[in-house]
Design a protein around this motif. Structure first.
Motif, PDB file in Angstrom:
ATOM      1  N   VAL A  93       0.697  -1.375   0.235  1.00 30.03           N
ATOM      2  CA  VAL A  93      -0.108   0.013  -0.079  1.00 30.03           C
ATOM      3  C   VAL A  93       0.781   1.202  -0.039  1.00 30.03           C
ATOM      4  O   VAL A  93       1.750   1.393   0.887  1.00 30.03           O
ATOM      5  CB  VAL A  93      -1.019   0.003   1.168  1.00 30.03           C
ATOM      6  CG1 VAL A  93      -1.807   1.402   1.091  1.00 30.03           C
ATOM      7  CG2 VAL A  93      -1.682  -1.182   1.374  1.00 30.03           C
ATOM      8  N   LYS A 101       6.064   2.178   1.410  1.00 31.21           N
ATOM      9  CA  LYS A 101       5.076   1.415   1.277  1.00 31.21           C
ATOM     10  C   LYS A 101       4.708   0.715   2.529  1.00 31.21           C
ATOM     11  O   LYS A 101       5.614   0.618   3.465  1.00 31.21           O
ATOM     12  CB  LYS A 101       5.363   0.153   0.374  1.00 31.21           C
ATOM     13  CG  LYS A 101       5.727   0.606  -1.126  1.00 31.21           C
ATOM     14  CD  LYS A 101       4.587   1.315  -1.886  1.00 31.21           C
ATOM     15  CE  LYS A 101       5.080   1.545  -3.260  1.00 31.21           C
ATOM     16  NZ  LYS A 101       3.733   2.456  -3.921  1.00 31.21           N
ATOM     17  N   PHE A 209      -5.082  -0.245   8.041  1.00 30.52           N
ATOM     18  CA  PHE A 209      -4.810   0.768   7.351  1.00 30.52           C
ATOM     19  C   PHE A 209      -3.800   1.619   7.797  1.00 30.52           C
ATOM     20  O   PHE A 209      -3.926   1.598   9.155  1.00 30.52           O
ATOM     21  CB  PHE A 209      -6.072   1.749   6.870  1.00 30.52           C
ATOM     22  CG  PHE A 209      -6.850   1.952   7.782  1.00 30.52           C
ATOM     23  CD1 PHE A 209      -6.673   3.080   8.537  1.00 30.52           C
ATOM     24  CD2 PHE A 209      -8.009   1.282   8.022  1.00 30.52           C
ATOM     25  CE1 PHE A 209      -7.479   3.705   9.590  1.00 30.52           C
ATOM     26  CE2 PHE A 209      -9.132   1.645   9.134  1.00 30.52           C
ATOM     27  CZ  PHE A 209      -8.551   2.664   9.843  1.00 30.52           C
TER      28      PHE A 209
END
Length: 253
Positions: A93, A101, A209
């Motif tokens: 991500v 990342k 997240f």
């Protein structure tokens, strides 16, 4: 038992069930030949623990005195698990800059198998009721390495907030090899690896997240590699988003 840590064999093999991948191959490193410290197999992985992150692994001397999240396992075991999850099809991500990342790795095993590690969440909400935890907050000027510029930090002392929830996710933060070389060059260091991605930090959390970077870290990054930052320009929108989160939260260490 919410703190049950699964046996090593189950931890290594359970990635397949967690990821849902059909092409998963168990880590090649034999449990019987597991060594303490850094495995020679590390260079075969795409994702390797950078020396900056050695402080998060208790078998290594760098962990002495570190107040953040520390794994009670060697670097090789951690790399095996993370890389097995990555090659099974997990996606990287985007982070705060092109060279950064994230890989969000489950810390909960399926079918009641317990937790993969005992890493706890790394931050708590600040409560300001008469008996709230705000009174435990501490602050000091700190640097993560001798070369870094100290910055003002605040935190909850771990002993003041009681037992913390075990993290359900691990946010594995990666820097590209090129960026690590730039920062190492500014500090006179050498990672000793040519793998494409270096693991520079691991955070325990309860969401899959990225949580906002601490504002003071955003500011230090903007100062440049010679002061321990990454050289990424401060962006007001991202900085204000970080303020909005961290005005109500503090790390635990």
């Amino acid at each position: 038992n919410s703190r049950k840590i699964a046996p090593l064999g189950l931890r290594l093999l359970a990635v397949r069930a967690i990821s849902g991948a059909t092409s998963f191959a168990p880590p090649l490193r034999s449990i019987a030949t597991k060594t303490r410290g850094i495995s020679a197999m590390s260079t075969n992985h795409d994702l390797v623990v950078d020396p900056f992150c050695h402080r998060q692994f208790r078998p290594l001397p760098a962990s002495e005195g570190y107040a953040g999240a520390i794994f009670d396992m060697d670097v090789a075991e951690f790399e095996d698990y993370v890389n097995a999850f990555y090659v099974s099809g997990a996606s990287l991500v985007d982070g705060y800059a092109p060279f950064c990342k994230h890989l969000f790795v489950p810390n909960v095993l399926p079918d009641g198998g317990g937790f993969w590690s005992d890493i706890c969440v790394g931050a708590l909400p600040i409560t300001e009721s008469p008996d709230g935890n705000f009174r435990f907050l501490r602050s000091a000027y700190e640097a993560r390495t001798p070369q870094e510029l100290p910055v003002l930090s605040r935190w909850f002392p771990r002993e003041s907030v009681g037992a913390l929830p075990t993290a359900t996710w691990l946010d594995v933060i990666l820097y590209s090899r090129e960026q690590i070389d730039i920062e190492n060059g500014a500090m006179g260091n050498d990672s000793g690896s040519r793998s494409p991605w270096g693991i520079v930090s691991v955070k325990g959390q309860d969401v899959d997240f990225e949580l906002p970077m601490q504002p003071i870290t955003v500011m230090r990054n903007a100062l440049g590699a010679e002061h321990g930052g990454s050289g990424v320009e401060l962006k007001r929108k991202s900085y204000m988003e970080a303020i909005d989160y961290w005005k109500d939260h503090a790390v635990v260490k």
